[in-house]
Structures are given as C-alpha cells and as structure tokens.
Write an enzyme that holds these catalytic residues in place. Sequence first.
Site, short mmCIF file in Angstrom:
data_model
loop_
_atom_site.label_atom_id
_atom_site.label_comp_id
_atom_site.label_asym_id
_atom_site.label_seq_id
_atom_site.Cartn_x
_atom_site.Cartn_y
_atom_site.Cartn_z
N HIS A 68 0.83 -1.21 0.00
CA HIS A 68 0.00 0.00 0.00
C HIS A 68 0.86 1.26 0.00
O HIS A 68 1.92 1.31 0.61
CB HIS A 68 -0.98 0.00 1.17
CG HIS A 68 -0.39 0.17 2.53
ND1 HIS A 68 -0.22 1.42 3.12
CD2 HIS A 68 0.07 -0.73 3.44
CE1 HIS A 68 0.29 1.26 4.33
NE2 HIS A 68 0.49 -0.02 4.55
N ASP A 181 6.07 2.75 6.04
CA ASP A 181 4.81 2.02 6.07
C ASP A 181 3.85 2.73 5.11
O ASP A 181 3.18 3.68 5.50
CB ASP A 181 4.25 2.01 7.49
CG ASP A 181 2.96 1.25 7.65
OD1 ASP A 181 2.53 0.61 6.66
OD2 ASP A 181 2.36 1.31 8.73
N GLU A 213 -5.11 1.54 2.66
CA GLU A 213 -4.91 0.42 3.58
C GLU A 213 -5.11 0.86 5.03
O GLU A 213 -5.68 0.12 5.85
CB GLU A 213 -3.50 -0.16 3.39
CG GLU A 213 -3.24 -1.46 4.16
CD GLU A 213 -2.60 -1.26 5.53
OE1 GLU A 213 -2.34 -2.27 6.21
OE2 GLU A 213 -2.36 -0.10 5.93
N GLU A 214 -4.65 2.06 5.35
CA GLU A 214 -4.68 2.53 6.74
C GLU A 214 -6.09 2.82 7.24
O GLU A 214 -6.28 3.03 8.43
CB GLU A 214 -3.80 3.78 6.89
CG GLU A 214 -2.32 3.58 6.58
CD GLU A 214 -1.60 2.71 7.61
OE1 GLU A 214 -2.24 2.29 8.59
OE2 GLU A 214 -0.39 2.46 7.42
N ASP A 236 4.71 -5.59 3.62
CA ASP A 236 4.38 -4.51 4.55
C ASP A 236 5.40 -4.54 5.69
O ASP A 236 6.07 -5.55 5.91
CB ASP A 236 2.96 -4.67 5.11
CG ASP A 236 2.32 -3.33 5.47
OD1 ASP A 236 3.06 -2.35 5.71
OD2 ASP A 236 1.07 -3.27 5.53
N HIS A 322 4.36 3.85 12.53
CA HIS A 322 3.32 4.87 12.64
C HIS A 322 3.81 6.11 13.39
O HIS A 322 3.06 6.74 14.13
CB HIS A 322 2.05 4.32 13.29
CG HIS A 322 1.20 3.54 12.36
ND1 HIS A 322 -0.17 3.42 12.51
CD2 HIS A 322 1.50 2.84 11.24
CE1 HIS A 322 -0.65 2.67 11.52
NE2 HIS A 322 0.35 2.30 10.74
#
Length: 355
Positions: A68, A181, A213-214, A236, A322
């Site tokens: 992603h 990410d 995706e998130e 990922d 994140h």
Amino acid sequence: MKIERKIDEQFLEQLVNTPGLSGYEQKVQRLFRKKIRPFVQNLETDVMGNVFATLNPSGSPKIMLAAHCDETGMMVKYISKEGFIYFHSIGLDAHLIPGSRVQILTKNGPILGIVGKKAIHLQDSDERSNIIPIKDQYIDIGARSRAESENLGIKIGDPILFDYYYSQLGANGDVTGRCFDDRIGVLIIYEILKRLAQDPPKAQVVGVSTTQEEVGLRGATTAAYKVEPDISLVYDVDFSMDSPDSDEKGHGIAKLGEGPIISIGPMDHKVVDLLIETAADLKIPIQRIAEPRNSGTDGDVIQITKSGVAIGVIGIPCRNMHSYSEIVNLNDVEAIIKLSVEFIKRIEPNFKNLP
C-alpha cells in the site's frame, strides 16, 4: 547480514518524501506509474486509485504483488475563531503529536504548522503525566483568526502530514523517514518488476500499489477482485523487536538487518514453504513470526477474494512504526527483493495452490 545492494535509493527517497495520506495518494501513484512504465506491458489505474503494473500478461499462473502507498497522518476538522486548526488522526498515537512540525496540504500549496504544546512550566502534575486527547490538540499556523486561516486556503478535510523527510541513519544500512509504512513495499514491487523484466518468468506478474490500507484495506479489496490472482505476495512493515522498549515475548524475535520476516499462520503453506526453501537456497536468513489470526496487512482481504488466493506475507523489519521517524534497513529490503525474484522464477504454470 551483508548483501550487495542494487536498490534505486533516489527513487525510494522520492517515494518517502511525496505526500500521500489515505485517500489522497494521487501524487505517489503518479510517481510510481512514471517509474514503472518502462518495465511492464500493461499499466492501469482503477477508481480507487490502485495502480496495476503487469509483466508477461500472457503468462501463468497469475501472481499479484501488493503493497500500500498510503500513509498515516491527520485531516483538518475544525478551525477555531482564533485561527487554530483542530484535526482528526489517521493511525497516530496521541502522545506522539504535540510539538511536531506539520504541513497542511491545501489546494494553494502546503502551509507549515506546529502542533501546540503547553510549556512544562505551566502544567500541573496531572497534565505532565497524562496524554493530551487528540480532540484537544491543535495546530498553530501563525494566524490570528478563522478568516485569516481560511484566506490562506485551509479547508475542512485538507490532509495534514508530518514535516519530516528521508535520511540515512548510521553506517549499517539503516534509513529513516515518515512513511516507510508502506512506501518501502512499493519500492520493493518496483524493484522486483524492473529486475524480472530483464528475464521474464513463466508466470504473469501484476504489481499493485494499493490505496487506503490505513483506513480499512479498501484498495486491496477491490484490487484483488479485479486481478483474480492465483498467488499473492504481500509486502508490509512488521515490528522490529530489537529496541530497548520492545518485548520479544509479546511478538517474537525480529531485528533490523537480519533478513525478511515471514509470517507463519493461516496463509498458504505451499507458498510459505517455497519462500523458506528459496531463501535457504539463496543463503538469505529469514525471521519467522507467528500470525495465528489476521496479519493486519492487505493480505487479509486478498486471501479471501472470490474463491480464495494463495498468499504469503513478507515483512520488512521496522522500528517506530506509525511515527514520523520510522526506521528500516536497506539490506533487509535488498534481501526481500532477491528472494521474491527467485521465488517468482520458480513458479511453474502447473503450480498447484490447493492444500
């Protein structure tokens, strides 16, 4: 782990520094399309913004590579009468945000802001020990009124990203940036297709840079329905458990620079076994992580598309996930690329993906 790296690091830096909040991935996808176009026969984009890059379209079986391109961040939700900006968070920890530099991405261009933080001298004991709820956090752009903020072009719904960028870190192949990410996964797909283009496999390979995706694996859901793959490799980031505050008992042993992370669980065992066998033949060390339920990746929806897809989930060890300063190791990335290229070359047209 020592390995000769052939990664296009300039492209990686471009990927990481390009803004692409979930739902606002257009600039990232334009960059990916431009770079991958010379190496594939077909290039498509769907209504979700997913980009499909196909190599050897007449080959069999059909292998989908997925990563992603969207990133975590914030979104403008309210402008106070004093001109301060309040926001929604997409995938961020509340304690991470105060005091950080951000860019509000308006149609008139980016606007620098600072997430406000009361000076420690003015905090009482409870404030010093408690996390500020996101609903109470605000961005200071130097405006003095709502009208001034609006006149700069700030509107409800504008995306907000941290004002941090790609950098090398130390001398061991580590790099840091805002959104490995999962831009690192997009880079991996680009490198796999570029290298396979020199010696095409028997299989058809569809590299997909997925969106959103998130916010719920949305892009991968529609992408897998369109592609209808027989096999899918999903890339990922995964937790690197080698920092002082990590608990290996909680997740498993995984370290930066020690090779690809292979998820073990309700994936397809034939795919996983072939990945492990191929890594052994190439003398690439792997790190096994147990995933007894969902993997938390695009693989969760790809696997259950239509009548089912044989999947393997390959993790890139990552510290500070994140956050605005994620860390990955380029030796791990090169190892994943080499492993994937060889895996794909070993897939014959008669590959049986039934258990």
